[in-house]
Design an enzyme around this catalytic site. Sequence first.
Site, PDB file in Angstrom:
ATOM      1  N   SER A  34      45.731  -1.937 -21.784  1.00  0.00           N
ATOM      2  CA  SER A  34      45.648  -2.120 -20.340  1.00  0.00           C
ATOM      3  C   SER A  34      45.285  -3.574 -20.013  1.00  0.00           C
ATOM      4  CB  SER A  34      44.646  -1.129 -19.753  1.00  0.00           C
ATOM      5  OG  SER A  34      44.773  -1.052 -18.361  1.00  0.00           O
ATOM      6  N   ASP A  71      52.841   6.180 -15.893  1.00  0.00           N
ATOM      7  CA  ASP A  71      51.609   5.410 -15.718  1.00  0.00           C
ATOM      8  C   ASP A  71      51.504   4.859 -14.291  1.00  0.00           C
ATOM      9  OD1 ASP A  71      49.439   3.682 -15.871  1.00  0.00           O
ATOM     10  OD2 ASP A  71      50.007   2.847 -17.804  1.00  0.00           O
ATOM     11  N   HIS A  81      48.959   6.564 -18.266  1.00  0.00           N
ATOM     12  CA  HIS A  81      48.211   5.413 -18.775  1.00  0.00           C
ATOM     13  C   HIS A  81      47.458   5.739 -20.052  1.00  0.00           C
ATOM     14  CE1 HIS A  81      46.552   1.412 -18.199  1.00  0.00           C
ATOM     15  NE2 HIS A  81      45.332   1.881 -18.391  1.00  0.00           N
TER      16      HIS A  81
END
Length: 784
Positions: free
Chosen positions: A631, A716, A751
């Site tokens: 991320s 995501d 995600h």
Amino acid sequence: MGHGELYICVPVKIKGWKGRKMVSLFPLAQIKLGLRPISSASASGFTRLSQRFYTTTTSTTCYSQTSAMAATDTKNLQPPVAKKVKHEMEMFGDVRVDNYYWLRDDSRSNPEILSHLQQENAYTDFIMSGTKHLEDRIYAELRSRIKEDDISAPVRKGPYYYYERTLEGKEYVQHCRRLVENNGDVPSVHDSMPTGPEAPPEHVILDENVKAKEHAYYSIGAFKVSPNHKLVAYAEDTKGDEIYTIYVMDAETCTLVGDPLVGVTSYLEWAGDEALLYITMDAILRPDKVWFHKLGTNQSTDSCLYDEKDDMFSLDLEASESKKYLFVGSESKTTRSIFYFDISKPENNLTILTPRTEGIDTSVSHRGNHFFIKRRSDAAFNSELLACPLDNVNATTILLPHRETIKIQDVRTFSDHLVVYEREKGLPRVTFYPLPPIGEPLQSLQGGQSVEFIDPVYSVEPAESQYSSSILRFDYSSLRTPPSTYDYDMNTGVSVLKKIETVLGGFDISNYVTKREWAVAQDGTHVPISIVYRKDLVKLDGSDPMLLYGYGSYEICVDPSFKASRLSLLDRGFIYAIAHIRGGGEMGRKWYENGKYLHKKNTFTDFIDCAEYLIQKKYCTKEKLCINGRSAGGLLIGAVVNMRPDLFKAAVAGVPFVDVVTTMLDPTIPLTTAEWEEWGDPRKEEFYFYMKSYSPVDNVKAQDYPAILVTAGLNDPRVLYSEPAKFVAKLREMKTDENVLLFKCEMGAGHFSKSGRFEKLQEDAFTYTFILKILNMVPIKVVV
């Protein structure tokens, strides 16, 4: 061996095996296409067997460089090439050209884009097919360490113990409870939930395995029991897009009560036994409205208690430890105000507790006739602790003043104690204070005591405790200590281990060393690094392989905690390290502020400086150094491979935020508006050019890069799949090396990748196999 593969046999005589021969089998396609010899540099410490195969002098494991060409269909050897469609974006007289802008499709339905992603996945599978035997072996290792049938540490709530159970072979948990036999007894750290035939029977409230059968992805974001323990409300996500549906069910009969609440967040709390508060999102998935829902009524008739109009702010919701109040927070990255909801007086709706003031961040707890307020400001940047009477919230008293070297992380209240989770010198600390009887004045806190921990570096987190008791529960682990739940009696100082994660397979904590090092950054700042390795395998002479992890954003503290799957690297002689770089919160608020906005590059240079320090101290060499981040940590990886590609052998960027400027210029993308206070607003010239100077997609250039693995999730909502897809496409176009570049997009996840506990192990096994492949540490297929 796979069906239909042709192999040839190569006799190999291995040193130390008293003349016995082994037969190494290689796919005919591998031999046809050629196995390149391991270079003399990468063969350091190995004894030569032939031009291509080596073995260590202390092990009977054979290693070879595994060819990527383990197939006969040579037309598939080339990686997918994304078409180029020129897309110009102009800002402040600066023109950026994005030839892969077309890869973004918010509906996730464009056939051409889906086909491209599937081609990338197929290419990744193809390249990694020659190491499938190792991936399967590592997956088996990871799974073999897990006690598959287990329960969490039971939490006592009223007349029940609540806990989660895992079953052998099952991906998901069961949510269970048992009656407390002697509910009238005073809670003790020595209490334990009875089991066996004489104990009260176990009741399974919700079995996630049953619910997940019809879904490729399944996650429960909240599981809340009503105050009278008759009902349960839970939030369910079946796509990975973090858009939830709330169901209410009878805890005994497991039958649903009323219609579900749809299109909501995972923020929900009981407002008494017959009502809920929950939060919904706007079109860009910003939590913006808090609702009151009376059981038995239709969602369309729910009352909106607050609508946050400012798109820089989002809402959250939590219950006080006393369960008498619900707190609604409205926060940006720098400012947070609080409303409270008195459960005993629902007609009052929400009441302002801490009004919005730019730069002031507050969070609140409750006990007796006082609210406790943790407040951060420019002056009190590491936070101070205040108290105010319920009937006069403006009459605040400072209980703990601001301290420049100690950050207040969290505060938890009990009927007779207050617990402060703090940070000092990069390490967490738990300090508890006795409180005067309810009704008496509150002055400054006195007599604080801290809990002692055994490891030099560690992680400690609050766990749900019994408010009316003196028993503090917390979760502890370190890089070598499995997750452990403790009950600590704040009156007596007695600590009891209630649960430690079982690690099967002969795990012995004494085999591992964990320590802290301090790298010196370019500007003289000392940056902490947490390290773990197996002491009987690591030589610390520069020849050991290393995996270095980093994050460095959002003031998040990446404390050194345990992960059982990591043992598959440590037990192969790896050193694992975490660089606690600026932008995180490990060293206090200033640590974060010096790694954001126009100081963001400190995050990247800190990581590079940590890598060079570890090389200087002979923990590894450039040829053995692999890096990993997810991320915002994926942004870190993308930035540093652009800045110093020569420093790393392999890089893994998970769901990476790599298209910084384009994303932050688009307020229709989830999270963008709220994150202008994190990264800066590129609609302002100074921020635009600064962000462009490090944005990974904008800084890919014609140079040699390390081997790279990039991952994404199609659903995501935090980092659009198109960002990593564009990054990979541009790398394929620009890079001048022949190193492996792989892209793996999970087509049914978000995600946080796949949802099942064993599915997550498969992801770890794949990542570790990639790293071992790049380091030429893949064992060859061998039969005796």
